[in-house]
Design a protein around this motif. Sequence first.
Motif, short mmCIF file in Angstrom:
data_model
loop_
_atom_site.label_atom_id
_atom_site.label_comp_id
_atom_site.label_asym_id
_atom_site.label_seq_id
_atom_site.Cartn_x
_atom_site.Cartn_y
_atom_site.Cartn_z
N UNK A 125 26.54 51.17 35.65
CA UNK A 125 25.93 50.28 36.63
C UNK A 125 25.58 48.92 36.05
N UNK A 126 25.77 48.75 34.76
CA UNK A 126 25.44 47.48 34.10
C UNK A 126 26.67 46.77 33.55
N UNK A 127 27.83 47.40 33.59
CA UNK A 127 29.06 46.82 33.08
C UNK A 127 29.92 46.31 34.23
N UNK A 128 30.69 45.25 33.96
CA UNK A 128 31.56 44.66 34.99
C UNK A 128 33.04 44.88 34.70
N UNK A 129 33.35 45.78 33.79
CA UNK A 129 34.75 46.07 33.49
C UNK A 129 35.32 47.13 34.41
N UNK A 130 36.65 47.34 34.29
CA UNK A 130 37.34 48.40 35.01
C UNK A 130 37.43 48.24 36.50
N UNK A 131 38.02 47.18 37.06
CA UNK A 131 38.82 46.16 36.38
C UNK A 131 37.97 44.97 35.95
N UNK A 132 38.49 44.26 34.96
CA UNK A 132 37.83 43.03 34.52
C UNK A 132 38.00 41.95 35.58
N UNK A 133 37.00 41.10 35.67
CA UNK A 133 37.05 40.00 36.63
C UNK A 133 37.90 38.86 36.07
N UNK A 134 38.86 38.41 36.84
CA UNK A 134 39.76 37.33 36.43
C UNK A 134 39.35 36.07 37.20
N UNK A 135 38.47 35.28 36.59
CA UNK A 135 37.96 34.10 37.28
C UNK A 135 38.99 32.98 37.37
N UNK A 136 39.96 32.97 36.50
CA UNK A 136 41.02 31.97 36.63
C UNK A 136 41.79 32.21 37.93
N UNK A 137 42.13 33.46 38.20
CA UNK A 137 42.83 33.77 39.44
C UNK A 137 41.94 33.54 40.65
N UNK A 138 40.68 33.95 40.56
CA UNK A 138 39.77 33.75 41.68
C UNK A 138 39.63 32.27 42.02
N UNK A 139 39.45 31.45 40.99
CA UNK A 139 39.25 30.02 41.22
C UNK A 139 40.50 29.36 41.76
N UNK A 140 41.63 29.61 41.13
CA UNK A 140 42.86 28.96 41.58
C UNK A 140 43.23 29.42 42.98
N UNK A 141 42.90 30.67 43.31
CA UNK A 141 43.16 31.17 44.66
C UNK A 141 42.33 30.45 45.72
N UNK A 142 41.25 29.81 45.31
CA UNK A 142 40.43 29.03 46.25
C UNK A 142 40.60 27.53 46.06
N UNK A 143 41.61 27.14 45.28
CA UNK A 143 41.94 25.72 45.16
C UNK A 143 41.28 24.98 44.03
N UNK A 144 40.62 25.71 43.10
CA UNK A 144 39.96 25.06 41.96
C UNK A 144 40.79 25.30 40.71
N UNK A 145 41.27 24.24 40.04
CA UNK A 145 42.01 24.42 38.79
C UNK A 145 41.15 25.14 37.77
N UNK A 146 41.74 26.09 37.04
CA UNK A 146 40.95 26.90 36.12
C UNK A 146 41.75 27.23 34.87
N UNK A 147 41.01 27.39 33.77
CA UNK A 147 41.61 27.76 32.49
C UNK A 147 40.74 28.83 31.84
N UNK A 148 41.25 29.40 30.76
CA UNK A 148 40.56 30.50 30.06
C UNK A 148 40.46 30.15 28.58
#
Length: 516
Positions: free
Chosen positions: A462-485
């Motif tokens: 309940x304290x971990x965010x893995x499985x699946x890991x959050x991909x903020x580059x994909x989330x951001x680019x999917x909403x029109x914000x250029x993103x890098x890692x």
Amino acid sequence: MNGAQALIRTLVDAGVDVCFANPGTSEMHFVAALDDVPGMRGVLTLFEGVATGAADGWARMTGRPAATLLHLGPGMGNGLANLHNARRGRAPMVNVVGDHARSHKRLDAPLESDIDALAGTVSGWVRRSLSPADVAADAADAVAAAARGQIATLVLPADVSWEDGAAVADPPPYRAAPVPPESRVAGVASALQSGEPAVLFLGGDVVASEDGLLVASGVAAGSGARLLAETFPARMVRGAGLPDVGKLPYPPEVAIKALAGTRHLVLAGATAPVHFFGYPGVPGTPVPDDCTVHVLSEPGEDGVAALRQLGEMLSASDPGPLLEASRPELPTGRLTPRAVSAVVGALLPERAVVVDEAITSGVGIAELTSGAPRHDWLALTGGAIGDGLPMAVGAAVACPDRPVLVLQADGSAMYTVQALWTMAREQLDVTVVLYDNGSYAILQGELSRVGASGGGERAGQLLELGGPALDFVSLATGMGVPATRAETAEELADQLRTALAEPGPHLVQAVLRPAG
């Protein structure tokens, strides 16, 4: 003129010229009236929590209320968390919440709810417009109430919006913040002249202005008192040329240590500190039992004027030591929270607005940005996470000529990640540094602090965010914000430098993983 047109024109005349909106059927006449009143800027958000958080950020940077447009009780319910933060930060805000037409209320339609009760949990002023003839005066009263540093909620039935018979109301008169009485200031002066250990505890208007900090520093230098700010001030001016004012630490044991030995705690624009939570065997406040708390200025009063009076009584004019311009060296190697702070400190632009929701990942950020060029710092006033990205939207709309930098934890980013879309749509100059540690790290610390037993595999899930890991580059680019890692300090510096140099929104996902 219908009720919606009169409402919007009254708001604009009173200085409320931005509306962060997530409308529905009941608000369609308000939406249509925007074409009739070009002075009102409508900003669409994809979630009500983004609208309310954006209005909070706007208010902190302008000192004026923005409006929100919310759809019935469920819409307001979706916005409550960031309304809570705004209330705690005393942000002026006018909520317009649409409701069913008056004739439809009695039918108990599926979206019927007690909007007034919901609004009362976060609003200092609530009113329901009962006719088109009332709505403009109600709007003017809402602005006047919000200007006192509170949330004002106006419930607008749909038929009051669409019916004619309304007229624009005059804007409310300007109301200056009251100055604390001289007798109260004299009492504080007497306490500071006692020679006993004292702390000037700063918040509100005092830390939001250069004058406030400089005058407070002079009082401290002239009296021997220490300076300390609220843990999460709504807005704080920082940087080179200002006094080095630390914040009361968040962890209870550290906060208690910070105030240990204090005999006089003077509140200037702040309230007496308490811990965020109760813990076994720990007092609820860090203020020592033998410490006297003195109110110099309450939130909403003119704390800067009170400090000036206090300085005159103490013959204190020298502002004391001020921070010299300094930057940390750019780090190299593995990306750690402190390395991220060093990169931010090294590259922070002049006149930046920093929105801080880094939570536990902001290790060293205050120290490593203290000598940076002058900037404003916006904090999470009420502790309801998910305010960072929306506040950045509001700050960027309020200050289009200033860069906005968001220090954003990964878990809380997901509460209001839809704000990225609004940043892209409005082409706001916002750069997001996304701290990706793959966990609710603050809760891992709280688990042991509250004395909870266990902490095994099921609790850990309940304290971990893995499985699946959050991909903020994909989330951001999917909403029109250029993103890098970025996975190293060098990559973060290169990517952040590029993002800050280019107009429009950007996100840099800073990957933080344990060594080994």
